[in-house]
Design a protein around this motif. Structure first.
Motif, PDB file in Angstrom:
ATOM      1  N   UNK A 114      -0.855   0.823  10.581  1.00 34.39           N
ATOM      2  CA  UNK A 114      -0.441  -0.317  11.394  1.00 34.39           C
ATOM      3  C   UNK A 114       0.116  -1.371  10.451  1.00 34.39           C
ATOM      4  N   UNK A 115       1.320  -1.847  10.732  1.00 39.77           N
ATOM      5  CA  UNK A 115       1.957  -2.833   9.852  1.00 39.77           C
ATOM      6  C   UNK A 115       2.559  -3.960  10.678  1.00 39.77           C
ATOM      7  N   UNK A 116       2.685  -5.127  10.065  1.00 36.65           N
ATOM      8  CA  UNK A 116       3.345  -6.248  10.724  1.00 36.65           C
ATOM      9  C   UNK A 116       4.061  -7.061   9.659  1.00 36.65           C
ATOM     10  N   UNK A 117       5.067  -7.797  10.084  1.00 41.10           N
ATOM     11  CA  UNK A 117       5.823  -8.606   9.144  1.00 41.10           C
ATOM     12  C   UNK A 117       7.310  -8.493   9.378  1.00 41.10           C
ATOM     13  N   UNK A 118       8.082  -8.942   8.400  1.00 43.51           N
ATOM     14  CA  UNK A 118       9.538  -8.900   8.533  1.00 43.51           C
ATOM     15  C   UNK A 118      10.088  -7.546   8.108  1.00 43.51           C
ATOM     16  N   UNK A 119      11.421  -7.460   8.034  1.00 41.13           N
ATOM     17  CA  UNK A 119      12.078  -6.197   7.692  1.00 41.13           C
ATOM     18  C   UNK A 119      11.617  -5.667   6.337  1.00 41.13           C
ATOM     19  N   UNK A 120      11.478  -6.567   5.378  1.00 42.07           N
ATOM     20  CA  UNK A 120      11.048  -6.146   4.039  1.00 42.07           C
ATOM     21  C   UNK A 120       9.659  -5.525   4.073  1.00 42.07           C
ATOM     22  N   UNK A 121       8.756  -6.128   4.862  1.00 44.51           N
ATOM     23  CA  UNK A 121       7.398  -5.597   4.957  1.00 44.51           C
ATOM     24  C   UNK A 121       7.393  -4.235   5.642  1.00 44.51           C
ATOM     25  N   UNK A 122       8.253  -4.066   6.652  1.00 43.46           N
ATOM     26  CA  UNK A 122       8.338  -2.777   7.335  1.00 43.46           C
ATOM     27  C   UNK A 122       8.845  -1.690   6.383  1.00 43.46           C
ATOM     28  N   UNK A 123       9.814  -2.043   5.546  1.00 45.11           N
ATOM     29  CA  UNK A 123      10.347  -1.084   4.571  1.00 45.11           C
ATOM     30  C   UNK A 123       9.267  -0.683   3.567  1.00 45.11           C
ATOM     31  N   UNK A 124       8.439  -1.661   3.177  1.00 48.30           N
ATOM     32  CA  UNK A 124       7.342  -1.363   2.258  1.00 48.30           C
ATOM     33  C   UNK A 124       6.345  -0.396   2.899  1.00 48.30           C
ATOM     34  N   UNK A 125       6.062  -0.615   4.174  1.00 53.31           N
ATOM     35  CA  UNK A 125       5.125   0.252   4.890  1.00 53.31           C
ATOM     36  C   UNK A 125       5.672   1.677   4.980  1.00 53.31           C
ATOM     37  N   UNK A 130       5.511   7.260   3.028  1.00 51.09           N
ATOM     38  CA  UNK A 130       6.229   8.379   2.402  1.00 51.09           C
ATOM     39  C   UNK A 130       5.499   8.874   1.159  1.00 51.09           C
ATOM     40  N   UNK A 131       5.004   7.934   0.345  1.00 51.53           N
ATOM     41  CA  UNK A 131       4.282   8.316  -0.875  1.00 51.53           C
ATOM     42  C   UNK A 131       2.941   8.956  -0.541  1.00 51.53           C
ATOM     43  N   UNK A 132       2.268   8.438   0.480  1.00 58.03           N
ATOM     44  CA  UNK A 132       0.994   9.034   0.901  1.00 58.03           C
ATOM     45  C   UNK A 132       1.220  10.464   1.375  1.00 58.03           C
ATOM     46  N   UNK A 133       2.300  10.667   2.129  1.00 51.47           N
ATOM     47  CA  UNK A 133       2.614  12.015   2.602  1.00 51.47           C
ATOM     48  C   UNK A 133       2.823  12.964   1.428  1.00 51.47           C
ATOM     49  N   UNK A 134       3.564  12.526   0.421  1.00 55.35           N
ATOM     50  CA  UNK A 134       3.815  13.374  -0.743  1.00 55.35           C
ATOM     51  C   UNK A 134       2.518  13.726  -1.456  1.00 55.35           C
ATOM     52  N   UNK A 135       1.592  12.769  -1.529  1.00 55.07           N
ATOM     53  CA  UNK A 135       0.317  13.043  -2.199  1.00 55.07           C
ATOM     54  C   UNK A 135      -0.504  14.059  -1.409  1.00 55.07           C
ATOM     55  N   UNK A 136      -0.437  13.976  -0.070  1.00 51.96           N
ATOM     56  CA  UNK A 136      -1.153  14.938   0.768  1.00 51.96           C
ATOM     57  C   UNK A 136      -0.551  16.329   0.615  1.00 51.96           C
ATOM     58  N   UNK A 137       0.782  16.380   0.566  1.00 49.24           N
ATOM     59  CA  UNK A 137       1.460  17.671   0.386  1.00 49.24           C
ATOM     60  C   UNK A 137       1.021  18.313  -0.920  1.00 49.24           C
ATOM     61  N   UNK A 138       0.753  17.506  -1.942  1.00 48.66           N
ATOM     62  CA  UNK A 138       0.283  18.056  -3.222  1.00 48.66           C
ATOM     63  C   UNK A 138      -0.960  18.920  -3.019  1.00 48.66           C
ATOM     64  N   UNK A 139      -1.901  18.412  -2.207  1.00 53.99           N
ATOM     65  CA  UNK A 139      -3.148  19.154  -1.965  1.00 53.99           C
ATOM     66  C   UNK A 139      -2.872  20.428  -1.171  1.00 53.99           C
TER      67      UNK A 139
END
Length: 228
Positions: A114-125, A130-139
């Motif tokens: 769950x995220x909130x904020x402006x466009x920059x914050x959404x891009x960060x989320x 994306x990085x969390x997904x890649x780490x899960x794929x590693x396992x």
């Protein structure tokens, strides 16, 4: 922090039960709970058995538990007796051997937040997910040997495996209560995705609802029931 794990010791050794949501309260940034879990894990040596029946939960908790189990010196045997979904499936990948009940299920999907904020914050989320997904794929990749692209597509589709399909794909090593002489037939394994379920449902809708499109509220309510 409410404990979501329980250790039991008997003549067969130590058994860890993970039953329910993995960390109902996020332990991201929490020093006490991870330390307590690790202390109980490392309190004694020897082989351990982990029984999992969990719909998932905190991905950070699951990742740390996965790392602790992978680093554990003894044999780690995972047994899934109900469901190992989402974050719980990540923990299951730490098993030296993974066994599933004939009536159990495993589910993998993309991480959510769950995220909130402006466009920059959404891009960060988005980048974080994306990085969390890649780490899960590693396992998943380490356990199954499947390609990252295939694993990514299965996560995109929110894929559910019965025990035979999980063994076929390499997420599990065997099925409990099955004789060694019994062979798993690949054609009997089934994989389900959320999109496949939705499409199947839409094809079964009465034609008048498809044509008129007047009863959208009823359709929305029915689709809502398909959400996991």
């Amino acid at each position: 922090m409410k404990k979501f794990w329980n250790w039991v010791k008997n003549e067969e050794g130590r058994t860890l039960y993970l039953d329910g949501v993995i960390a109902e309260e996020s332990w991201f940034g929490d020093e006490v709970t991870p330390r307590q879990f690790k202390s109980e894990l490392m309190n004694e040596g020897g082989d351990i058995t982990i029984w999992i029946n969990s719909p998932g939960g905190d991905v950070f908790a699951a990742s740390q538990i996965y790392n602790m189990l992978m680093d554990y010196k003894g044999q780690v045997t995972v047994k899934i007796d109900g469901i190992a979904a989402s974050a719980a499936s990540v923990i299951a990948m730490a098993g030296s051997e993974v066994f599933m009940s004939p009536v159990s299920m495993m589910m993998i999907h993309n991480p959510m937040t769950i995220a909130f904020g402006d466009t920059a914050e959404m891009k960060k989320a988005i980048q974080m997910l994306s990085e969390v997904k890649e780490s899960i794929i590693n396992a998943y990749e380490l356990k199954t040997g499947l390609s990252r692209i295939k694993l990514s597509h299965m996560m995109d589709a929110e894929s559910w495996f019965n025990s035979k399909k999980a063994v076929e794909l390499g997420f599990a090593d065997g099925i409990m209560f099955q004789n060694e002489s019994e062979e798993t037939s690949p054609e009997e394994g089934m994989i389900y995705s959320q999109m496949a379920v939705v499409n199947s449902f839409l094809h079964k809708l009465p034609q008048r609802e498809k044509k008129t499109g007047t009863d959208i509220s009823i359709l929305d309510k029915r689709l809502e029931l398909l959400k996991f």
